[in-house]
Design a protein around this motif. Structure first.
Motif, short mmCIF file in Angstrom:
data_model
loop_
_atom_site.label_atom_id
_atom_site.label_comp_id
_atom_site.label_asym_id
_atom_site.label_seq_id
_atom_site.Cartn_x
_atom_site.Cartn_y
_atom_site.Cartn_z
N ARG A 123 0.84 -1.19 0.00
CA ARG A 123 0.00 0.00 0.00
C ARG A 123 0.88 1.24 0.00
N GLY A 124 0.28 2.37 -0.32
CA GLY A 124 0.98 3.63 -0.23
C GLY A 124 1.91 3.92 -1.40
N ALA A 125 2.71 4.98 -1.23
CA ALA A 125 3.68 5.41 -2.23
C ALA A 125 5.06 5.46 -1.59
N GLU B 38 -0.96 8.05 3.93
CA GLU B 38 -2.11 8.92 4.11
C GLU B 38 -1.68 10.36 3.81
N PHE B 39 -2.53 11.09 3.07
CA PHE B 39 -2.24 12.48 2.72
C PHE B 39 -3.46 13.33 2.99
N ASP B 40 -3.31 14.29 3.87
CA ASP B 40 -4.38 15.23 4.21
C ASP B 40 -5.67 14.50 4.59
N GLU C 288 -3.91 4.38 -1.19
CA GLU C 288 -3.90 2.93 -1.42
C GLU C 288 -2.91 2.55 -2.52
N GLU C 289 -2.85 3.38 -3.57
CA GLU C 289 -1.97 3.11 -4.71
C GLU C 289 -1.04 4.30 -4.92
N MET C 290 0.15 4.03 -5.43
CA MET C 290 1.11 5.08 -5.69
C MET C 290 0.54 6.16 -6.59
N SER C 291 -0.23 5.78 -7.62
CA SER C 291 -0.74 6.74 -8.59
C SER C 291 -1.72 7.73 -8.00
N LYS D 210 -0.93 25.34 1.52
CA LYS D 210 -1.71 24.69 2.57
C LYS D 210 -0.82 23.73 3.37
N SER D 211 -1.00 23.72 4.69
CA SER D 211 -0.27 22.79 5.55
C SER D 211 -1.14 21.57 5.77
N VAL D 212 -0.62 20.39 5.37
CA VAL D 212 -1.40 19.17 5.43
C VAL D 212 -0.67 18.11 6.24
N PRO D 213 -1.40 17.24 6.94
CA PRO D 213 -0.76 16.12 7.63
C PRO D 213 -0.47 15.00 6.64
N VAL D 214 0.73 14.45 6.73
CA VAL D 214 1.14 13.33 5.87
C VAL D 214 1.61 12.20 6.78
#
Length: 498
Positions: free
Chosen positions: A306-308, A332-334, A339-342, A355-359
């Motif tokens: 999972r993930g990138a 997880e992004f924002d 689930e997938e790199m793309s 914008k400040s986002v949680p990653v």
């Protein structure tokens, strides 16, 4: 993977601009599922929408030979640029007189578009108007209006036009493509083969299709889409635009019931940016990523693929400033799962600059969350180099069980393999055929930068990391390698090594 060919706009004599055409593939038949019954008629839905769809007409000036047919008359439509250049040189060698300038001729082409604002803003595909000298729009009452190009976005194949008129034009409404489900009804209206005002209906056949672009997330439909439909709208049953018809999958160029549309969730923000800035401004994270395979997931202690996976963090970029490291897996992004790199490039691109986002990332098997303030994407940032670590001292090792020959980098080896002084790691000097290393695609000249997310500076450290992997009861080690200036992660099974 089928071959992708992008054709130029077709002349009027060929009835419409060609779409992106993919080679045919064999598709397995699926059992039909229970579906909603078809509407009794689409007439009430379509009637107020017809006037919002326009024909986009373009003209292109081309050279023609004074002593015979022009190049465009003797070459097949859609020939690659490289072959066209070869044919051009061949014809010139056959004796075109230098003193006779080649006359110019104008080719006309047709596509589709739709009005998104009563003031005269019109959406179409970039490939419909690409290279055009003149652009005009024909309304359903046959009024022809000259159009100016506001801006284009080749990455999503979208363009925004503007026409001037003293009347209010009927405009479409954007819909929510994210709310579409596979099996929902959709209606396409466009200008196939120059036949304006053509309506076709079908269902959403699939979602999230990728056909070669960085931000691909196409809707797939069986509504008939043909040459000339490019840039036309796809409506939901509420009469809202949920997609822009862009491509077809076909062996012949005609519809076989597999068409692709840019979803409104992507198109709307692109069009808004083109209207406001004349260009698309996208968020930038500052990482190069790759797919997490099951083998890599095991080596990275993810549990499931999972993930990138972050292959490279751009120095000075938003990710580097926030503490994201090479080898982190962004899951997880924002607040949205990756689930997938793309999925990650689309999420980042659609996020507001600044914008400040949680990653959330997984690093050495542990989850952690960092705050990242996004920058603005610049294509030049993709070419940013990442400085490495250099550690002198000659050392070689043969890991025969893995089929790997390794050497510590020296000045002589750097010169022999064309490696920069900044690149640090361990050089692969040999990969034996039919070995575990060969099966994973390792090559002579690769430089191993990290193993299991730990930097390595000599062959002994690489061997030590492999041994530690086996002692931990794991079969797969993850290698960060540099090849031709690009970094990537490679899973290597080390369980059977000596």
């Amino acid at each position: 993977m089928p071959n992708l060919t992008h054709f130029a706009a077709a002349p009027l004599r060929n009835l419409g601009p060609a779409l992106l055409v993919l080679a045919a593939a064999c598709l397995a038949a699926a059992s039909p599922a229970t579906a909603r019954s078809a509407p009794e008629s689409f007439a009430d839905l379509v009637e107020p929408l017809i006037d919002t769809v326009v024909n986009v007409q373009t003209s292109v000036t081309r050279s023609a030979r004074p002593d015979g047919p022009g190049l465009g008359d003797v070459l097949p439509e859609g020939i690659p640029d490289e072959l066209e250049e070869l044919f051009r040189e061949f014809l010139e060698r056959r004796g075109a007189p230098d003193e006779a300038p080649a006359p110019r001729r104008r080719d006309n082409a047709l596509g589709s578009g739709f009005i998104v604002d009563a003031e005269g803003y019109i959406v179409t595909n970039n490939h419909v108007i690409d290279g055009a000298d003149e652009i005009s729009v024909r309304l359903t009452d046959n009024t022809i209006l000259p159009a100016t190009l506001v801006g284009t976005d080749p990455a999503t194949d979208l363009a925004l036009l503007k026409v001037e008129t003293d009347r209010q034009l009927p405009a479409t409404r954007w819909g929510d493509s994210d709310a579409l489900r596979i099996g929902d009804w959709v209606v396409a209206i466009g200008n196939p083969f120059g036949l304006g005002g053509t309506v076709t209906a079908g269902i959403v056949s699939a979602r999230g299709r990728e056909i070669g672009g960085r931000y691909d997330d196409y809707l797939q439909t069986d509504a008939a889409i043909n040459r000339g439909n490019s840039g036309g709208p796809m409506f939901n049953i509420d009469g809202e635009v949920v997609g822009i018809n862009t491509a077809i999958f076909s062996p012949t160029g005609g519809s076989i019931g597999i068409g692709f549309a840019v979803p409104s969730a992507i198109a709307r923000s692109v069009i808004d940016s083109l209207r406001e800035h004349g260009e698309v401004r996208r968020g930038w994270l500052g990482v190069r990523i790759q797919t997490v395979t099951p083998e890599l997931a095991e080596g990275l202690r993810l549990g499931t693929a999972r993930g990138a996976l972050v292959a490279t963090v751009t120095p000075g970029g938003p990710a580097a400033e926030s503490g994201i490291e090479d080898g982190d897996v962004i899951v997880e992004f924002d607040g949205r799962l990756v689930e997938e790199m793309s999925e990650l490039p689309r999420m980042v691109a659609a996020t507001a600059i600044g914008k400040s986002v949680p990653v959330k990332v997984v690093r050495r098997g542990e989850e952690r969350t960092v705050q990242v303030e996004l920058g603005q994407l610049d294509e030049a940032q993709f070419a940013a180099a990442v400085p490495g670590r250099a550690q002198p001292g000659p050392e070689r090792e043969d890991l025969s069980g893995l089929g790997l020959g390794l050497a510590e980098l020296t000045e002589e080896l750097r010169q022999e393999y064309g490696l920069t002084e900044e690149l640090a790691g361990v050089l692969v000097t040999e990969v034996k055929p039919d070995s575990p290393a060969a099966e994973r695609g390792l090559r002579e000249g690769d430089v191993i930068i990290e193993v299991n997310q730990n930097p390595v500076g000599n062959p002994s450290e690489v061997a030590g990391e492999f041994e530690a992997t086996r002692e931990d009861g794991r079969n797969t080690a993850t290698l960060l390698i540099s090849r031709g200036g690009e970094r990537q992660w490679v899973p290597l099974r080390v369980g059977n090594s000596e």
